[in-house]
Write a protein that holds these residues in place. Structure first.
Motif, short mmCIF file in Angstrom:
data_model
loop_
_atom_site.label_atom_id
_atom_site.label_comp_id
_atom_site.label_asym_id
_atom_site.label_seq_id
_atom_site.Cartn_x
_atom_site.Cartn_y
_atom_site.Cartn_z
N THR A 78 0.82 -1.20 0.00
CA THR A 78 0.00 0.00 0.00
C THR A 78 0.86 1.25 0.00
OG1 THR A 78 -1.98 0.98 0.98
CG2 THR A 78 -0.23 0.39 2.49
N VAL A 79 0.22 2.35 -0.39
CA VAL A 79 0.87 3.65 -0.45
C VAL A 79 0.44 4.46 0.77
CG1 VAL A 79 1.15 5.77 -1.80
CG2 VAL A 79 0.87 3.56 -2.98
N GLY A 83 -3.62 4.88 2.09
CA GLY A 83 -3.92 3.50 1.82
C GLY A 83 -4.08 2.61 3.04
N HIS A 87 -5.80 -0.97 3.03
CA HIS A 87 -4.90 -2.11 3.25
C HIS A 87 -5.48 -3.07 4.29
CE1 HIS A 87 -0.79 -3.86 3.30
NE2 HIS A 87 -1.01 -4.06 4.57
N ASP A 137 -4.33 1.32 -3.32
CA ASP A 137 -4.26 2.76 -3.06
C ASP A 137 -5.63 3.33 -3.40
OD1 ASP A 137 -3.39 5.30 -2.47
OD2 ASP A 137 -2.21 5.55 -4.28
N SER A 145 1.65 8.22 -8.81
CA SER A 145 2.03 7.53 -7.57
C SER A 145 1.99 6.02 -7.74
CB SER A 145 1.10 7.94 -6.42
OG SER A 145 1.24 9.30 -6.11
N MET A 146 0.96 5.53 -8.43
CA MET A 146 0.85 4.09 -8.63
C MET A 146 1.97 3.58 -9.52
SD MET A 146 -0.61 1.31 -7.84
CE MET A 146 -2.13 1.83 -7.03
N ALA A 149 5.08 3.45 -7.44
CA ALA A 149 5.04 2.36 -6.48
C ALA A 149 5.27 1.02 -7.18
CB ALA A 149 3.69 2.35 -5.77
N CYS A 166 -8.00 0.16 -6.54
CA CYS A 166 -8.26 1.52 -6.07
C CYS A 166 -9.75 1.70 -5.85
CB CYS A 166 -7.73 2.56 -7.06
SG CYS A 166 -8.54 2.53 -8.67
#
Length: 219
Positions: A78-79, A83, A87, A137, A145-146, A149, A166
């Protein structure tokens, strides 16, 4: 890359999604976090249908019962920070999975806050070599961001397959992820896909900043 939009199905998850979008409901952080977690649980169930299974014999008080259980090792990543409740929802179902975390957050590149970059500075992950990697996320807005990651977690090994989950995504964000993953075996799961972003790169209609709604505003 395969994309699944779960809002096209009639399930109770749509009620949870409706509630977290509601500005009045958002005033209670506990309720908001709980629904993010419950959406994670619903999505975990849907994703579980795509996993590989093996039959094991379980000893009961009256004999033995054959049961099909997931067979592939899994890492749920997870971010931070938005997240975290999401999570937890996945871990409630995939309780045998390992966990991974990364800080990847947006940084505006101009004074008008219309150009967005992504900064990562922390990662804690087991090896994902040969495992099912599930990256969760809540928001897939620009996709930056994804994508960051995904690339960071691949630094720990080559997964057998990847699922990206998401709460709300955008077509633009999905397109960015598609470019990042190339020909890899990746499925993107969205509780909903919204049509656009505003000038500040927030999803419209969306539901606002997930991290702030879960934990309070940040400086």
């Amino acid at each position: 890359m395969k994309v699944v939009n779960l809002s096209e199905q009639n399930t109770v998850m749509n009620r949870f999604l409706a509630e977290i979008r509601d500005t009045e409901y958002q005033k209670n952080r506990l309720l908001f976090r709980n629904n993010i977690e419950r959406i994670g649980m619903c999505m975990a169930y849907e994703i579980s249908r795509e996993l590989n299974y093996e039959t094991v014999n379980v000893t009961t008080p009256l004999g033995e019962a054959p049961v099909a259980v997931p067979s592939d090792p899994m890492v749920v990543a997870t971010v931070l920070r938005a997240g975290l409740p999401f999570h937890e929802g996945f871990l409630a179902f995939f309780d045998h999975a390992e966990s991974a975390f990364i800080s990847a957050f947006r940084m505006y590149k101009n004074r008008e806050h219309t150009e967005v970059g992504v900064h990562t500075e922390y990662i804690a992950s087991p090896s994902v070599e040969g495992k099912t990697l599930l990256i969760v996320d809540p928001m897939l807005a620009t996709g930056g961001s994804m994508a960051a990651a995904y690339e960071a977690f691949l630094g720990t090994g080559k997964p057998k397959c990847v699922h990206i989950a998401c709460v709300i995504g955008t077509e633009e964000g999905i397109s960015v992820v598609r470019q990042a993953v190339g020909d890899a075996d990746v499925t993107v799961w969205c509780a909903a896909i919204d049509p656009e972003m505003n000038d500040h790169k927030y999803i419209v209609p969306g539901f606002g900043d997930c991290g702030d709604l879960c934990f309070g505003p940040k400086l």
